[in-house]
Design a protein around this motif. Sequence first.
Motif, short mmCIF file in Angstrom:
data_model
loop_
_atom_site.label_atom_id
_atom_site.label_comp_id
_atom_site.label_asym_id
_atom_site.label_seq_id
_atom_site.Cartn_x
_atom_site.Cartn_y
_atom_site.Cartn_z
N LEU A 92 0.84 -1.21 0.00
CA LEU A 92 0.00 0.00 0.00
C LEU A 92 0.87 1.25 0.00
O LEU A 92 0.54 2.24 -0.67
CB LEU A 92 -0.96 -0.02 1.18
N GLU A 93 1.97 1.21 0.72
CA GLU A 93 2.91 2.34 0.71
C GLU A 93 3.53 2.50 -0.68
O GLU A 93 3.72 3.62 -1.16
CB GLU A 93 3.99 2.16 1.77
N ALA A 94 3.86 1.38 -1.33
CA ALA A 94 4.42 1.45 -2.68
C ALA A 94 3.44 2.10 -3.65
O ALA A 94 3.85 2.91 -4.49
CB ALA A 94 4.80 0.04 -3.15
N PHE A 95 2.17 1.77 -3.56
CA PHE A 95 1.17 2.40 -4.43
C PHE A 95 1.01 3.88 -4.09
O PHE A 95 0.91 4.71 -4.99
CB PHE A 95 -0.17 1.66 -4.36
N ALA A 96 1.01 4.21 -2.81
CA ALA A 96 0.88 5.62 -2.41
C ALA A 96 2.03 6.44 -2.97
O ALA A 96 1.83 7.54 -3.51
CB ALA A 96 0.83 5.73 -0.89
N ASP A 137 -3.26 12.88 0.11
CA ASP A 137 -3.16 12.69 1.55
C ASP A 137 -4.33 11.88 2.12
O ASP A 137 -4.17 11.22 3.14
CB ASP A 137 -3.10 14.04 2.27
N TRP A 138 -5.50 11.93 1.47
CA TRP A 138 -6.65 11.20 2.01
C TRP A 138 -6.53 9.70 1.83
O TRP A 138 -7.32 8.94 2.39
CB TRP A 138 -7.96 11.69 1.39
N PHE A 139 -5.53 9.24 1.06
CA PHE A 139 -5.37 7.80 0.84
C PHE A 139 -5.16 7.10 2.17
O PHE A 139 -4.20 7.34 2.88
CB PHE A 139 -4.20 7.52 -0.11
N GLY A 140 -6.10 6.22 2.53
CA GLY A 140 -6.14 5.61 3.84
C GLY A 140 -5.30 4.36 4.03
O GLY A 140 -5.34 3.74 5.07
N ARG A 141 -4.56 3.96 3.01
CA ARG A 141 -3.68 2.79 3.08
C ARG A 141 -4.42 1.52 3.52
O ARG A 141 -4.00 0.81 4.42
CB ARG A 141 -2.47 3.08 3.94
N ASN A 142 -5.55 1.31 2.85
CA ASN A 142 -6.29 0.06 3.00
C ASN A 142 -6.83 -0.31 1.63
O ASN A 142 -6.72 0.47 0.68
CB ASN A 142 -7.41 0.19 4.06
N LEU A 151 -8.67 1.04 -4.12
CA LEU A 151 -9.62 1.01 -5.23
C LEU A 151 -10.17 2.40 -5.51
O LEU A 151 -10.25 2.82 -6.67
CB LEU A 151 -10.76 0.02 -4.93
N ASP A 152 -10.54 3.14 -4.49
CA ASP A 152 -11.04 4.50 -4.68
C ASP A 152 -9.99 5.38 -5.36
O ASP A 152 -10.32 6.17 -6.26
CB ASP A 152 -11.44 5.13 -3.34
N ALA A 153 -8.74 5.27 -4.93
CA ALA A 153 -7.67 6.08 -5.52
C ALA A 153 -7.46 5.74 -6.99
O ALA A 153 -7.24 6.63 -7.82
CB ALA A 153 -6.38 5.90 -4.73
N LEU A 154 -7.55 4.46 -7.33
CA LEU A 154 -7.39 4.06 -8.72
C LEU A 154 -8.56 4.55 -9.57
O LEU A 154 -8.39 4.92 -10.73
CB LEU A 154 -7.26 2.54 -8.83
N ARG A 155 -9.73 4.57 -9.00
CA ARG A 155 -10.89 5.10 -9.71
C ARG A 155 -10.73 6.59 -10.00
O ARG A 155 -11.20 7.08 -11.02
CB ARG A 155 -12.16 4.89 -8.88
#
Length: 115
Positions: A38-42, A49-54, A59-63
């Motif tokens: 998850l850190e690698a994707f972030a 910053d809102w990326f919650g690392r779950n 999925l939301d970030a990719l969308r």
Amino acid sequence: MTTFLGRHSEPDDHIEQLRWLGHDVRVVSGGTDKVSVLEAFATGLDLPDWFGRNWDALLDALRDLDPSRDGPIELVWDHAGALREHDRESYDTVVDILEQAAEERDDLLVTVVTR
């Protein structure tokens, strides 16, 4: 569509070909467990910053991933083999998330490199 490349393929040539085709190539490298992937994707995708690392947040970030060019986004998850070997459940979850995001978006293609 998801492309899978094994450790004996030529992923660097594949990435260069995608760039030559005009794709917006984004490379995410590695991860050996849920936290590090998850850190690698972030980091690799420069997620907000809102990326919650779950998983749901991924999925939301990719969308919401914005293309930086007119061509399609090609998300390359490189060095995924370590996660597949050490945490198969997390690896399968990431692949499912990547495939779901690609199915939902006309402009997102995915390559998984398991070297």
